[in-house]
Design an enzyme around this catalytic site. Structure first.
Site, short mmCIF file in Angstrom:
data_model
loop_
_atom_site.label_atom_id
_atom_site.label_comp_id
_atom_site.label_asym_id
_atom_site.label_seq_id
_atom_site.Cartn_x
_atom_site.Cartn_y
_atom_site.Cartn_z
CB VAL A 1 3.13 5.83 -2.82
CG1 VAL A 1 1.67 5.39 -2.89
CG2 VAL A 1 3.30 6.89 -1.74
CG HIS B 1 -2.70 2.64 -2.37
ND1 HIS B 1 -2.61 2.60 -0.99
CD2 HIS B 1 -3.86 1.99 -2.68
CE1 HIS B 1 -3.66 1.96 -0.50
NE2 HIS B 1 -4.42 1.58 -1.50
CB SER C 1 -1.11 -2.69 6.72
OG SER C 1 -2.33 -2.10 6.32
CB SER C 2 -3.99 -0.01 10.86
OG SER C 2 -4.38 0.90 9.84
CB CYS D 1 -0.12 18.54 -18.87
SG CYS D 1 0.53 17.36 -20.09
CD GLN E 1 -2.58 -1.27 2.63
OE1 GLN E 1 -3.66 -0.71 2.80
NE2 GLN E 1 -1.99 -1.97 3.59
CG ASN F 1 0.05 -2.87 12.49
OD1 ASN F 1 0.68 -2.22 11.67
ND2 ASN F 1 -0.96 -2.36 13.17
CB CYS G 1 8.04 -3.99 10.09
SG CYS G 1 6.32 -3.47 10.16
#
Length: 277
Positions: free
Chosen positions: A99, A115, A215-216, A174, A97, A240, A258
């Site tokens: 990025v 994501h 991760s929760s 852009c 999850q 976690n 972790c």
């Protein structure tokens, strides 16, 4: 052998699902506390970003300041441990999850960035897809006075810098079509691309078990895989600090940082890879 080692050894084909807790030891803050509640204001919503130029100016001004810290983050022991587990042939797919791209930097290859990735930018009209580093250069060129402003580190390349006149921030469009440029990540209120979800679900179906790291699962885009694994009768373990949305589905929960919980994968990789007696 501790319970997490036993879980991994007993289930030789794993789907791994990772969240922000994997990267906190790399200096990237997370969003939630031990109870799964927000530590800070919620991230920008997709509709707000698309509808409001001011919201976009505020987002990119903060990102201009936050990007240098975010982009300099390095993989920590948790990333390296999971890369080691993949080299042993124990990971069917790693679904993250996050990025930040740190799993890839650590050597993991079987990765789905659920994501997206913050190191690229996308035009919402023509799909022009420049590197974030290239866009950073253009932001800095247009807004040189913003580069040195005081700011504190926030999650996912954001920076806290309230009290600024964000309407004065010079935001480029852009260069190809003049459209809205957005980080190539899934914002709140935006749908995860279907092919990523399908790949992750297929891995859950193929695997012996699901292992959740950092991760929760408070966001449905991650929780859905725990729900699917439970429905299919697949064992689920989680590493976690604090509560997860799937606590009642877990066969094992390890409440440690972790990198600490996974350190044995780096200390004794051959023994971990061995078949169960």
């Amino acid at each position: 052998m501790n319970p997490l080692q036993q879980f991994i050894q007993t289930h030789p084909r794993l789907t791994i699902l990772t969240g922000a807790g994997v990267s906190t030891q790399s200096g990237i803050p997370d969003y939630r506390d031990a109870d799964g509640a927000w530590k800070r204001a919620q991230p920008v919503q997709f509709k707000a970003f698309m509808d409001s130029e001011f919201v976009r100016q505020r987002y990119w001004a903060r990102s201009l300041r936050g990007w240098p810290h975010f982009s300099s983050a390095q993989p920590n022991g948790a990333h390296r441990a999971l890369a080691s587990l993949e080299t042993q042939g124990r990971i069917d797919l790693l679904v993250t999850q996050n990025v930040d791209g740190l799993h890839g930097q650590a050597g993991s290859q079987r990765v789905v960035d659920l994501h997206g990735r913050l190191d690229t930018v996308r035009c919402m009209s023509c799909n022009h897809n420049p590197a974030r580093s290239e866009f950073q250069t253009e932001l800095a060129r247009r807004n040189p006075d913003w580069i040195a402003l005081d700011a504190s580190v926030a999650p996912d390349g954001d920076a806290d810098m309230e009290g600024r006149d964000f309407a004065a921030f010079d935001l480029p469009s852009c260069p190809v079509c003049g459209g809205i440029l957005k980080p190539d990540v899934v914002f709140f209120g935006e749908s995860v691309p279907g092919e990523r979800v399908e790949a992750a679900m297929a891995s859950v179906e193929r695997s012996d078990a699901l292992l959740i790291i950092g991760s929760s699962l408070m966001v449905y885009s991650g929780y859905r895989f725990a729900a699917a694994a439970s429905l299919a009768g697949k064992p689920i373990a989680a590493v976690n600090l604090g509560r997860t949305r799937a606590d009642d589905l877990l066969a094992l929960k390890v409440q440690e940082r972790c990198a600490d919980a996974l350190a044995f994968l780096l200390d004794h990789p051959r023994r971990t890879a061995a078949s169960s007696p």
